[in-house]
Design a protein around this motif. Sequence first.
Motif, short mmCIF file in Angstrom:
data_model
loop_
_atom_site.label_atom_id
_atom_site.label_comp_id
_atom_site.label_asym_id
_atom_site.label_seq_id
_atom_site.Cartn_x
_atom_site.Cartn_y
_atom_site.Cartn_z
N LEU A 54 -16.59 1.19 27.06
CA LEU A 54 -16.83 0.32 28.21
C LEU A 54 -17.49 -0.96 27.71
O LEU A 54 -18.21 -0.94 26.71
N PRO A 55 -17.30 -2.07 28.41
CA PRO A 55 -17.87 -3.35 27.95
C PRO A 55 -19.38 -3.34 27.75
O PRO A 55 -19.90 -4.07 26.91
N GLY A 56 -20.10 -2.50 28.48
CA GLY A 56 -21.55 -2.45 28.36
C GLY A 56 -22.07 -1.44 27.34
O GLY A 56 -23.28 -1.35 27.13
N ASP A 57 -21.17 -0.69 26.71
CA ASP A 57 -21.60 0.30 25.72
C ASP A 57 -22.35 -0.38 24.57
O ASP A 57 -22.01 -1.50 24.18
N PRO A 58 -23.36 0.29 24.04
CA PRO A 58 -24.17 -0.32 22.98
C PRO A 58 -23.36 -0.85 21.79
O PRO A 58 -23.64 -1.95 21.30
N GLN A 59 -22.37 -0.10 21.33
CA GLN A 59 -21.60 -0.57 20.17
C GLN A 59 -20.79 -1.81 20.51
O GLN A 59 -20.63 -2.69 19.68
N ILE A 60 -20.31 -1.91 21.74
CA ILE A 60 -19.56 -3.10 22.17
C ILE A 60 -20.51 -4.28 22.31
O ILE A 60 -20.21 -5.39 21.88
N GLN A 61 -21.68 -4.04 22.87
CA GLN A 61 -22.65 -5.12 23.01
C GLN A 61 -23.12 -5.63 21.64
O GLN A 61 -23.38 -6.82 21.47
N GLU A 62 -23.19 -4.74 20.67
CA GLU A 62 -23.53 -5.16 19.31
C GLU A 62 -22.43 -6.08 18.76
O GLU A 62 -22.72 -7.11 18.14
N LEU A 63 -21.18 -5.72 19.01
CA LEU A 63 -20.06 -6.56 18.56
C LEU A 63 -20.07 -7.91 19.29
O LEU A 63 -19.82 -8.96 18.68
N VAL A 64 -20.40 -7.90 20.57
CA VAL A 64 -20.48 -9.15 21.33
C VAL A 64 -21.65 -9.99 20.81
O VAL A 64 -21.56 -11.22 20.78
N GLY A 65 -22.70 -9.34 20.38
CA GLY A 65 -23.80 -10.08 19.76
C GLY A 65 -23.33 -10.81 18.52
O GLY A 65 -23.74 -11.96 18.27
N ARG A 115 -20.05 -11.30 29.73
CA ARG A 115 -20.86 -11.47 30.94
C ARG A 115 -22.08 -10.54 30.92
O ARG A 115 -23.20 -10.96 31.24
N ILE A 116 -21.87 -9.30 30.52
CA ILE A 116 -22.98 -8.35 30.41
C ILE A 116 -23.98 -8.83 29.38
O ILE A 116 -25.19 -8.82 29.62
N PHE A 117 -23.50 -9.28 28.24
CA PHE A 117 -24.37 -9.79 27.18
C PHE A 117 -25.20 -10.96 27.70
O PHE A 117 -26.42 -11.02 27.47
N ALA A 118 -24.55 -11.87 28.42
CA ALA A 118 -25.27 -13.04 28.96
C ALA A 118 -26.31 -12.61 29.99
O ALA A 118 -27.41 -13.15 30.01
#
Length: 126
Positions: A54-65, A115-118
Amino acid sequence: MGNQYEEECRRSLAEEQAKSLAETNNWEHVDRPQVHQDWDVLYREIAACLDGSLPGDPQIQELVGRHFGIACRFYAPSRQAYVGMALFYAEDDAMREFHNSYHPRMVEFLGEAMRIFAERGVGFTS
């Protein structure tokens, strides 16, 4: 997201990019081949995770970082400009085609993850 907020994000992206381009001689400081290589590696990693995450999953948010970090090589976007970038990926035909070449749902998925990251605000100065 409401239309007013999306318009604010588009405007922020345009204004911040224009200011940065003017101040840096069209991003003369950016090693573009390296940036494109880094984004290619990153997008392949995101595509490999996309169907099971999911877009908010920690591993995805790390990639978005990491995505945000690459974007910051040009200039440090505000939260609104970063969301504006996600909107640009979705609304510009060439950008949509480029990103979706990695995975058919890349633009949709990456846009939501951005968007979640922001919203979380990590790494943003404003």
